[in-house]
Write an enzyme that holds these catalytic residues in place. Structure first.
Site, PDB file in Angstrom:
ATOM      1  N   LYS A  38      79.997  70.782 -31.358  1.00  0.00           N
ATOM      2  CA  LYS A  38      80.032  69.813 -30.337  1.00  0.00           C
ATOM      3  C   LYS A  38      81.193  68.881 -31.067  1.00  0.00           C
ATOM      4  O   LYS A  38      81.205  68.663 -31.943  1.00  0.00           O
ATOM      5  CB  LYS A  38      78.783  69.008 -30.097  1.00  0.00           C
ATOM      6  CG  LYS A  38      78.964  67.841 -29.054  1.00  0.00           C
ATOM      7  CD  LYS A  38      77.497  66.860 -29.202  1.00  0.00           C
ATOM      8  CE  LYS A  38      77.668  66.270 -30.489  1.00  0.00           C
ATOM      9  NZ  LYS A  38      76.767  65.065 -30.670  1.00  0.00           N
ATOM     10  N   LYS A  40      83.473  62.810 -34.329  1.00  0.00           N
ATOM     11  CA  LYS A  40      84.448  62.587 -35.248  1.00  0.00           C
ATOM     12  C   LYS A  40      84.563  62.970 -36.640  1.00  0.00           C
ATOM     13  O   LYS A  40      85.438  62.541 -37.242  1.00  0.00           O
ATOM     14  CB  LYS A  40      84.415  60.957 -35.345  1.00  0.00           C
ATOM     15  CG  LYS A  40      83.285  60.390 -35.866  1.00  0.00           C
ATOM     16  CD  LYS A  40      83.398  59.007 -35.893  1.00  0.00           C
ATOM     17  CE  LYS A  40      81.798  58.606 -36.766  1.00  0.00           C
ATOM     18  NZ  LYS A  40      80.591  58.942 -36.300  1.00  0.00           N
ATOM     19  N   LYS A  51      71.246  63.623 -37.921  1.00  0.00           N
ATOM     20  CA  LYS A  51      71.735  62.587 -38.712  1.00  0.00           C
ATOM     21  C   LYS A  51      71.106  62.219 -39.915  1.00  0.00           C
ATOM     22  O   LYS A  51      71.605  61.896 -41.255  1.00  0.00           O
ATOM     23  CB  LYS A  51      71.839  61.038 -37.791  1.00  0.00           C
ATOM     24  CG  LYS A  51      72.999  60.948 -36.840  1.00  0.00           C
ATOM     25  CD  LYS A  51      73.187  59.685 -36.414  1.00  0.00           C
ATOM     26  CE  LYS A  51      74.322  59.739 -35.473  1.00  0.00           C
ATOM     27  NZ  LYS A  51      74.622  58.580 -35.079  1.00  0.00           N
TER      28      LYS A  51
HETATM   29  P1  TYM Z   1      77.482  58.449 -28.565  1.00  0.00           P
HETATM   30  O1  TYM Z   1      78.049  57.273 -28.927  1.00  0.00           O
HETATM   31  O2  TYM Z   1      77.346  59.415 -29.570  1.00  0.00           O
HETATM   32  O3  TYM Z   1      78.235  59.397 -27.377  1.00  0.00           O
HETATM   33  C1  TYM Z   1      78.824  58.574 -26.430  1.00  0.00           C
HETATM   34  C2  TYM Z   1      78.914  59.125 -25.024  1.00  0.00           C
HETATM   35  O4  TYM Z   1      79.669  60.389 -25.146  1.00  0.00           O
HETATM   36  C3  TYM Z   1      78.962  61.747 -24.995  1.00  0.00           C
HETATM   37  N1  TYM Z   1      79.403  62.716 -25.783  1.00  0.00           N
HETATM   38  C4  TYM Z   1      80.080  63.721 -25.418  1.00  0.00           C
HETATM   39  N2  TYM Z   1      80.239  64.194 -24.163  1.00  0.00           N
HETATM   40  C5  TYM Z   1      80.777  65.429 -23.969  1.00  0.00           C
HETATM   41  N3  TYM Z   1      81.189  66.168 -25.263  1.00  0.00           N
HETATM   42  C6  TYM Z   1      81.240  65.669 -26.499  1.00  0.00           C
HETATM   43  N4  TYM Z   1      81.459  66.194 -27.658  1.00  0.00           N
HETATM   44  C7  TYM Z   1      80.511  64.454 -26.511  1.00  0.00           C
HETATM   45  N5  TYM Z   1      80.207  63.722 -27.596  1.00  0.00           N
HETATM   46  C8  TYM Z   1      79.779  62.512 -27.246  1.00  0.00           C
HETATM   47  C9  TYM Z   1      77.648  61.527 -25.354  1.00  0.00           C
HETATM   48  O5  TYM Z   1      76.655  62.231 -24.489  1.00  0.00           O
HETATM   49  C10 TYM Z   1      77.406  59.633 -24.828  1.00  0.00           C
HETATM   50  O6  TYM Z   1      77.344  59.835 -23.134  1.00  0.00           O
HETATM   51  N6  TYM Z   1      72.845  56.841 -28.014  1.00  0.00           N
HETATM   52  C11 TYM Z   1      74.038  56.964 -27.425  1.00  0.00           C
HETATM   53  C12 TYM Z   1      74.570  55.597 -27.191  1.00  0.00           C
HETATM   54  C13 TYM Z   1      73.833  54.791 -26.450  1.00  0.00           C
HETATM   55  C14 TYM Z   1      73.313  55.022 -25.058  1.00  0.00           C
HETATM   56  C15 TYM Z   1      72.689  53.886 -24.615  1.00  0.00           C
HETATM   57  C16 TYM Z   1      73.792  55.802 -23.919  1.00  0.00           C
HETATM   58  C17 TYM Z   1      72.887  53.686 -27.071  1.00  0.00           C
HETATM   59  N7  TYM Z   1      72.359  53.124 -25.718  1.00  0.00           N
HETATM   60  C18 TYM Z   1      72.086  53.659 -23.432  1.00  0.00           C
HETATM   61  C19 TYM Z   1      73.281  55.615 -22.681  1.00  0.00           C
HETATM   62  C20 TYM Z   1      72.282  54.575 -22.477  1.00  0.00           C
HETATM   63  C21 TYM Z   1      75.107  57.739 -28.336  1.00  0.00           C
HETATM   64  O7  TYM Z   1      74.784  57.687 -29.376  1.00  0.00           O
HETATM   65  O8  TYM Z   1      76.088  58.190 -27.846  1.00  0.00           O
END
Ligand code: TYM
Length: 335
Positions: A199, A202, A117
């Site tokens: 991966k 968006k 990021k």
């Molecule tokens: P975030 O918002 O980027 O993604 C949310 C969830 O989707 C999964 N994910 C994917 N899984 C498979 N293939 C992909 N291409 C893909 N893109 C995203 C992510 O692994 C995630 O499970 N930091 C976290 C959000 C968060 C969080 C938390 C998660 C904040 N606090 C506490 C768990 C517990 C994040 O940025 O995920």
């Protein structure tokens, strides 16, 4: 029969920084609902995390509510899952500060998401972007979960959370439960349709399929999915040599329940011209009821409000218990 034993706890969150895509669904949400009978479940919209990158306020508000409607449409019944908005529970920011003081500069510097990021937002490498994992550790540890169901890319953050919990417990005794990441076998890392080495995210709308997208747009994206130029154009699983085809097979397997052998047999002797639209159709049909239900729920603002208010109330009560314990341990005077 009622049992007095503590139910196991699951918790996870997604940032409403973009509309939900099939990576979020297959990597995370799909595994959330499956356990609501056996686990005490907390799922939230991680809105506080999103402002580490500049957001349009009206869009952020819209996406946060749309995300809640989609959680429910994906099968997360608010009667059996605590669904809430992160910024509604102040304990996240409060514990986040404390944990900042127990998370090392070196650890934060090693986080892949921070490195990615800060490269993408070179003009806004703010403190929040850097300390993001300490807030995420607070999100998790407040609820003392056993499991954190996430996709592969979040494993590093859950591991850091474990390290912080162990470090804190080492100083103050057993304050935090040390959670385990829970990562699915299929769908943990869904790749871009346009660039199967990356991966799904968006950042490239042509390679990313959103849950609420129109069927014709979904189909178009799958028809244009990048595969390979192998002669014979065989459909078989080999993520190293055939990342595009293997990614499509993963998606197809996830939405149809078929295994790789079934899929290879189904498309034997048939080209990618048959395979790609078939995956697209399967995805459209899988998400059709979710899309329709989410649109219906989203129209009922009063219902959504009742869900997130009840969710915040329940979450805040649990979170306050952990926070109180932490404040006492570190030496803050009780009010
Ligand atoms: P975030 O918002 O980027 O993604 C949310 C969830 O989707 C999964 N994910 C994917 N899984 C498979 N293939 C992909 N291409 C893909 N893109 C995203 C992510 O692994 C995630 O499970 N930091 C976290 C959000 C968060 C969080 C938390 C998660 C904040 N606090 C506490 C768990 C517990 C994040 O940025 O995920």
């Amino acid at each position: 029969m009622e049992t007095t034993e503590r139910k196991k706890v699951m918790l996870s969150g997604i940032q409403p920084s973009g509309d939900l895509h099939i990576g979020n669904y297959l990597g995370a949400i799909r595994n959330w609902g499956a356990r609501s009978d056996d686990y005490d479940c907390y799922y939230f919209m991680a809105d506080m995390h999103t402002i580490t990158v500049r957001q349009n306020p009206a869009e952020l508000r819209r996406r946060t509510l749309a995300q809640l409607a989609q959680y429910i449409a994906c099968g997360l019944d608010p009667a059996r899952n605590t669904l809430f908005i992160q910024s509604h529970v102040p304990a996240h920011a409060e514990l986040g500060w404390v944990l900042n003081c127990y998370t090392m500069f070196g650890e934060l510097s090693r986080m892949t998401q921070f490195k990615d990021k800060s490269q993408k937002n070179a003009d806004n490498i703010n403190g929040g972007l850097f300390t993001y994992p300490a807030l995420m550790a607070a999100d998790i540890l407040l609820y003392q979960p056993d499991y954190v169901p996430v996709g592969e890319d979040q494993k590093q953050h859950v591991e850091l959370t474990r390290d912080v919990a162990v470090r804190f417990n080492h100083v103050y005794g057993e304050v935090f439960k040390v959670p385990e990441p829970y990562i699915p076998k299929v769908g943990a890392r869904v790749m871009m349709l346009s660039e199967p080495e990356r991966k799904m995210s968006k950042s490239d709308p042509n390679g990313c399929v959103f849950l609420m997208e129109k069927p014709e747009d979904i189909l178009r994206k799958f028809k244009r999915a990048v595969t390979d130029s192998e002669t014979g154009r065989c459909v078989y699983y080999d993520p190293q040599r055939k990342p595009g085809v293997s990614n499509l097979m993963d998606i197809y397997a996830a939405v149809t329940g078929k295994n790789y052998e079934d899929i290879e047999r189904e498309f034997e002797g048939r080209g990618y011209g048959v395979f790609k639209p078939a995956v697209g159709e399967a995805v459209v049909e899988y998400f059709r009821p979710i899309r329709e239900e989410a649109a219906r729920i989203l129209a009922d603002k009063a219902y959504l409000q009742s869900v997130y208010r009840a969710g915040a109330e329940k979450a805040a009560a649990i979170a306050a218990r952990t926070l109180r314990k932490v404040y006492k341990k570190v030496g803050f005077v009780e009010r």
